[in-house]
Motif scaffolding. Sequence first.
Motif, PDB file in Angstrom:
ATOM      1  N   ARG A  21       0.805  -1.218   0.000  1.00  0.00           N
ATOM      2  CA  ARG A  21       0.000   0.000   0.000  1.00  0.00           C
ATOM      3  C   ARG A  21       0.844   1.277   0.000  1.00  0.00           C
ATOM      4  N   LEU A  22       2.163   1.138  -0.005  1.00  0.00           N
ATOM      5  CA  LEU A  22       3.023   2.328   0.026  1.00  0.00           C
ATOM      6  C   LEU A  22       2.766   3.214  -1.184  1.00  0.00           C
ATOM      7  N   GLU A  23       2.841   4.528  -0.955  1.00  0.00           N
ATOM      8  CA  GLU A  23       2.805   5.458  -2.079  1.00  0.00           C
ATOM      9  C   GLU A  23       3.735   6.613  -1.761  1.00  0.00           C
ATOM     10  N   VAL A  24       4.212   7.285  -2.798  1.00  0.00           N
ATOM     11  CA  VAL A  24       5.183   8.360  -2.566  1.00  0.00           C
ATOM     12  C   VAL A  24       4.751   9.653  -3.260  1.00  0.00           C
ATOM     13  N   ALA A  25       3.434   9.868  -3.340  1.00  0.00           N
ATOM     14  CA  ALA A  25       2.941  11.104  -3.966  1.00  0.00           C
ATOM     15  C   ALA A  25       3.299  12.299  -3.085  1.00  0.00           C
TER      16      ALA A  25
END
Lengths: 861, 275
Positions: free
Chosen positions: A95-99
């Motif tokens: 579920r990681l995101e880097v927005a």
Amino acid sequence: MSERFFRRIVRHPWWVMSMVGLATLFFGWRAAHVRFDNSIEAILPAEHPAVLQDREVKETFRSRELVLIGILSDEGIFNRRTLAKVEALSREIWRLEVAEDDDSRRLARWAEEGGATYRESIEAILENGLDASDRGPVSSLWLRVREESPDTELLDFLGRLRLKLAPVSEVLSLSEVEGITASDQGLVVAPPMARVPEDAEAVARLASEIFDNEMLVDGLVSADSTGTVILVEMAFHYDDHYDLARTLLDELESLSARYADPEEVRLAGVPVVNVHTSRYMSSDVARLLPLVLLVLAGILFAAFRWWRGVLIPLSVVLVALAWTLGAMELLGRPVTLVVSAMPVILVAVGVADGVHLVSEYQAIFARMRNREKAVLATMGELAGPVLLTSLTDMAGFGSLAISGIASIRDFGTFTALGVLGALVFSLTFVPAALVVLKPPEPKVSRGALEAIGGGLEGLGAALARRRRTILLVALGGAAAALLTLPRIQVGSSMVGYFQEDSEIHRASEMINGRFGGTEVLNIVVDTRRPDGLKDPVILARIAELQDTLEARALVGYTTSIADYVKRIHRVMSGGDPGAARIPGAATGTWSVADGDDGPDTGPDDSGPTPSARRLIAQYLLLYENAGGDDLGKLVDFDYRKANIIAQIRTDHTPRLREIREAAEGFAARELGGSAEVSFAGCANLCIVADTLIIPSQLKSLGLAILLVLGLLIGIFRSARQGLLGLLPLALTVLLVFAMLSVFGVRLDAVTALIASIVLGIGIDYSVHFISRYRRQTDKGVPDGEAARRALVASGPAIIFNSLAVAAGFLVLVLSSFWPVIHIGWIVAVTMILAAAITLVLLPATLPGAATAAEGRGVEAS
Amino acid sequence: MSDPTSLLNLVTPAAALALFASTLPFPAASQAAPTPTGREIMELNAAQDRTRDSQVTVEMTLEDGRGRSRERVLIMWRKTRSDGTRMQLIRFQEPGDVEGTGFLQVENRERDDDLWLYLPALRRVRRISGTDRRDAFMGTDFTYEDLDPEDLDAHRYTWVRDDTLRGRPARVVEAEAVDPELREETAYGRRLLWVDRERHVLLRADLFDREGVLTKRLTADEIRRVAGTDRWRAHRLVMEDLLEGGRTLLRMGEWILDQGLSDDRFTERYLRRGG
């Protein structure tokens, strides 16, 4: 350098200063954005066949760089708490995101500008902010834009945003990996730990199931069950989106930290090493550069006792730095570990111009008492030598531009450019500034420089008496140095570059100690025909190749299609461990071993294809049918090429090379004409980079020597003096290699620079000495006396310069990286050696040579 | 289907293909009538699927979007028993190394479906376990779920609009799973189905994942009447993976409908015969 040029500068100093200042501001602003990158792809040139092939292999097998997250516990991982952590951490990683906030702003702007077309979708996406739940809507929008309006800017942005929202393409862990197991029903392809076991009994059952699966042990679980690993694959290539990779790794680090204790959770793998390297590199530059400047400022102040005399040389250096780093950023070149040595080198080189200009101006102003006239006189005297030494420096560094290693190429090119920047600045801004600045007080002492002069008088006399001895010692030294050369070792290890107590070093050691290994070598077996991999003989050879490699302690784990076939065969043979083999490998046929299904009907040899081959094909069909997908990383679409993934427990290139050679040897013996074997992966690129170092180094050094020799001969219009001028440096370069050999410093992309640095900077000493000598002989001073006077005149500046450069380089000893530390002390030592050799060897050799030349000249006339 | 994870899915291409046929003999009748509900449209669609048995040869081409392809040929038989449960058999013909490989699935009323696999190289039949309905069928772009027949009671169907597709008038129906078990297991948040207004065959399906992304598109064409019957059947199906770029092409040979297949064909014993 015409006088008119300098007259103009002297007349309009403010104009010149503001133009140069503006240019510097611009480059300095760009320099602040320069990127630090130290992946192997940044070190090898992008067009190198090995790099192109690596890309192709990654495309074919959908593979990306791996991050390994080790979850380690001395009391063992088979307890509910640790297993629950594995499951939860795996889920969170997905579920990681880097927005970033900026993404939301850009998206909002598009909603406003784009009219009604995408407003509704964008507003829905932006509601509650950008997070993993927007993956779908963003992908939808991306597909819509792709179909409806070829707005490439929006499309690129959305494409990147998709990666930011879903930067992880694969998570392999006990709760995620496809495990092939036997059950009373047959073949099951499912994660070994579909859910966290609920009691001790279930934990024990899980442990025994996992240890019964030869594909999991060493790969995902350590054989002593003190650790398990989560393999995280990025959704993109490190080099295409290095900034995303960096943010993703930050996220992975902080996420992992939350799951630590009492377990240890550590990150390793090539992208992690790259990111750590970049981080340390920028902190190194930020820490060491001011220190170098400070050291030099101290030395300059000791020399001039005039604060403007400190500021001017330092500004030369800073401007050269700003221009160079700015140019790198504008041209999209990254600062690699190799290049990170450049600022200090530019400081060391650039300071020389400033020192000469300031000290000459001080002397002349004391006589003339007129700023403009003193500046013009200074430039008239020094513009030539500054130009010449800059040219030789540029030749020394610039010849590295033909290197096969991209980072060395960049180092050479941009250092040469920096020298050019320093030259331009020295010839424009410096005279302008000298006109504007308050002149030095007349009583000011010349400081340390003068003190050195006196001692050299005696040395000159002594040298003149012992010419033969000096030459013999020099020859002996050269011979001894030559003897050590064969023992020079080539090799590098990114992890080994770090100090032993660094986090990355320890994490790599721990993970390498327990699991397959953090370094990946891909061995591609190409059968050159569709379905070639269904041939049992080929599969058996692949399995043997894996066995051969795994027999080496440093190869921790290998995986290939052969493992899948063996595993399925075992599962379909009732789980018998003895059946974990390639069926029919020896004969091309096989016989049924178990009999749960009526009387054995024996091998089926009917039909056009041997039965074992058909069995394998049917197994693979069965696996596909059972929902198996992981195999796609190990075979290409039409079963022509196999990808053997060998995980290696070191990134030390000589060891990697041995492993590759073992695979090559096996392929040549056993695979012969039936398949082609090629290599890819980070390990292979490191090996290739290694093989480029020595030939590149020799070529560059050869070119540098030719260029410098040409320049020297041109300057002095004498082949003999040119050759003699090169002699001290040739000897010094030999000593550099002897030091590498004797102190066991490995030659790698970074340490390979030392010889060029020494040559580039040290050649100035010969230029200065010989030009003073020539000025004397031109005046009719006899050879011996001319050499003595040249020694006294140029000696202080040469010694001062070598001490300043040595002090500057010694600061590098405080670096976080071993090769940079090596550069620091070796260059420091050799610069002093170079100065000493020049000052001893030239007075001893030049007069003789000049006499011979003059003798011939007399005879000719 | 009683057990959605079962391998009945394997055999249901036949069922899915049958979806595209129509039995309605009076195409013009619907012209003046008010727009039917989504459910009505899908009931008409399901009606033309209903045959006692069917047989068809399928050429399956897998393309990876980078110019590589793999081909397989298989025959599928399907029969619906008098109690409404289905039986299906798939037998591979090509490539040669998997020739004769067979899958048999028998649906049961009260318990999980029975699944058998026959590997000719092993010369024996094995019972096998089920798979996830969201998994790819045989490495194709079809998932097992894509090959299921429409379960009308497990979905809510809503008429969205009328459309014209490749010159054919079509009703566009949105399908959304309502059955709790299906909702749990399906890969799709919703599907948009284009159903031929006159022949009631499916012309196209846009498949949206649970996050609402249009991920796949099924196109059915070469729709012809099966010789000697009043049924329409698609002879070419393409499933495109819009995100990854791959696609799977199914080419159907002659459809043979209601030939009176015997129950014996759907037994372990027949499966083992390998022919």
